[in-house]
Structures are given as C-alpha cells and as structure tokens.
Enzyme design. Structure first.
Site, PDB file in Angstrom:
ATOM      1  CG  ASP A  73      50.599  31.314  47.256  1.00 54.44           C
ATOM      2  OD1 ASP A  73      50.335  30.321  46.383  1.00 54.44           O
ATOM      3  OD2 ASP A  73      51.407  32.142  47.306  1.00 54.44           O
ATOM      4  NE  ARG A  95      48.627  35.235  44.962  1.00 52.42           N
ATOM      5  CZ  ARG A  95      49.456  35.416  43.692  1.00 52.42           C
ATOM      6  NH1 ARG A  95      50.430  34.538  43.704  1.00 52.42           N
ATOM      7  NH2 ARG A  95      49.398  36.560  43.355  1.00 52.42           N
ATOM      8  NE  ARG A 114      42.479  37.964  39.570  1.00 49.80           N
ATOM      9  CZ  ARG A 114      43.369  38.062  38.568  1.00 49.80           C
ATOM     10  NH1 ARG A 114      43.060  37.909  37.025  1.00 49.80           N
ATOM     11  NH2 ARG A 114      44.322  37.145  38.493  1.00 49.80           N
ATOM     12  CE1 TYR A 157      49.240  29.368  32.534  1.00 44.57           C
ATOM     13  CE2 TYR A 157      49.040  28.913  30.149  1.00 44.57           C
ATOM     14  CZ  TYR A 157      48.593  29.235  31.225  1.00 44.57           C
ATOM     15  OH  TYR A 157      47.046  29.248  31.241  1.00 44.57           O
ATOM     16  CB  SER A 158      53.835  25.169  27.503  1.00 48.75           C
ATOM     17  OG  SER A 158      53.250  26.361  26.752  1.00 48.75           O
TER      18      SER A 158
END
Length: 241
Positions: free
Chosen positions: A60, A34, A12, A153-154
């Site tokens: 995964d 996954r 997606r 995340y950064s």
C-alpha cells in the site's frame, strides 16, 4: 537508457497501460499493486512475453514502512531504478460539508503521502547510479482547475504539481528529470450516461481520452529526446484547459 522502471498502480487502468508501453520502449518494469496481485501477475507476464524482465511489488503506497522495506529490498537485489511513474491513487468524492475526516485522510495519505513514500527511497540509489533518470507523477485536470465534490482529490493532485516542481530543481544537476502528466477524463467502464454526455461538452475534442494516450506521453518523457524537459506539467485532456 537505464534498464528498469517502477510504475505504481499498474495492475489495471492507466497504470497498466503505462507499464506495458514502457516495456515496449525497452524497459524492464516493476509492476505494483496494492491488493489485486493476480491482475498484476498477468501484466508482468505480458511484459515478460515482450522479452523484458518484470517483477510484482505488492504494498500500500500509503504505508511508509512497507513501501520503504519492499523498495529497498528490491533495489538491493536488482539495482537502482532508472525511473518511476507514480500512478497509484484513489478518490473519495463528496461535497465538502459532508466530507468525512476519513474521506480526506485516505486520499491525502494515498495520493500525496504516497509520492513521498515511493519516490524518497528511490532517489539516492538513482543519484548514486550516475545514469540520470526519470520521475513522473500523475496529476489531474482536477489539480489544475479543481472539481466539485473533489476538494480532497484536487488538493492532492495540486500538491503533486508543487512537489514535482521542487524536486525537479533538486535533481536537475544529476540529470534526473521530474515532471507531471495531468490527464483529463479518461475512458473507463464507470463513465456512462448523463455524466458522459455533459462532460463531453466541456472537451473541445468531444471525446474522452484513452489510457494509451496518457501512456504515450509518459513514454516520450522517458526517451532521450525528452532529456531537456523537466519541471513541467503536461496536460492530456482534449483541450479542457
């Protein structure tokens, strides 16, 4: 050019757009997922309809043993990949004081460890094939500038930049290029309301990007004319930075 590429997280979103675009460029594509195998099978079906081969690989990326087993088995049966795009990733946003250890670990294991878990098993077969190759990691504007509520995340997206720059040095003499593409805010169903209005003020083009625009940049990096482009971070962010 080589025949097959792996795109992680390609059931997606941006990953799907990348997989379909590379198929249009003439590559056979391994579609990775996954959990949502049904969606991945639809992408693979669409790729086969273009006349390219396609496989669905389900694992995964944070599971090192599973990634190694499935990728090694695929290479043994189908041969080395010419290239890989590391698109799979997750977010667990929260203000840093409230960020749990699970928030931190899950993002690190998927986004950063996932790069090692996927790319490392592919590299020596790619080198042994002596056809050059392409490695592209999806970083983010958050990895370049940071973002509130996304310390985890950064950190992973900045880490991918360092990893690709180092790997580019190691693989350059083999004719394998290694680059990062760093998208800005890309249109999804989740972007709406006040956030959308405020975010657009930060973008000189005054709109969000499209997944196809990110895919177009990656398609360029896989072409022969991009053979001298390596160790770079290429932003697709509408001028945010």
């Amino acid at each position: 050019m080589g025949s097959s590429v792996l795109v992680t997280g390609s059931s997606r979103g941006i990953g799907k757009a990348i997989a379909l675009r590379l198929a249009r460029e003439g590559y056979d594509v391994a579609v990775h997922c996954r959990g949502n195998r049904e969606a991945a099978e639809i992408v693979a079906r669409d790729i086969r309809a273009m006349g390219q081969r396609s496989w669905v690989l389900q694992f995964d990326v944070s599971d090192r043993a599973a990634a190694h087993s499935i990728l090694t088995s695929h290479i043994e049966s189908e041969g080395a990949f010419y290239g890989v795009v590391c698109s799979a990733g997750i977010t667990r946003d929260n203000a840093f004081p409230a960020m749990t250890g699970e928030d931190w670990d899950s993002v690190i294991h998927t986004n950063l460890d996932g790069f090692y878990n996927v790319v490392q098993p592919l590299v020596m077969p790619m080198v042994s094939a002596r056809q050059g190759g392409r490695v592209v990691a999806l970083s983010s504007v958050a990895g370049l500038a940071g973002n509130r509520g996304q310390v985890n995340y950064s950190a992973t997206k900045a880490g991918l930049i360092g990893a690709t720059k180092a790997l580019a040095i190691e693989l350059g003499k083999r004719g394998i290029t290694v680059n990062c593409v760093a998208p800005g805010i890309i249109e999804t169903d989740m972007i709406e309301g006040t956030f959308a209005d405020e975010a657009k003020k930060l973008i000189p083009l005054r709109r969000f990007g499209r997944a196809e625009e990110v895919a177009g940049m990656i398609a360029y990096l896989f072409r022969d004319e991009a053979g001298y482009v390596t160790r770079q971070v290429i932003s697709v962010n509408g001028g945010m930075l």
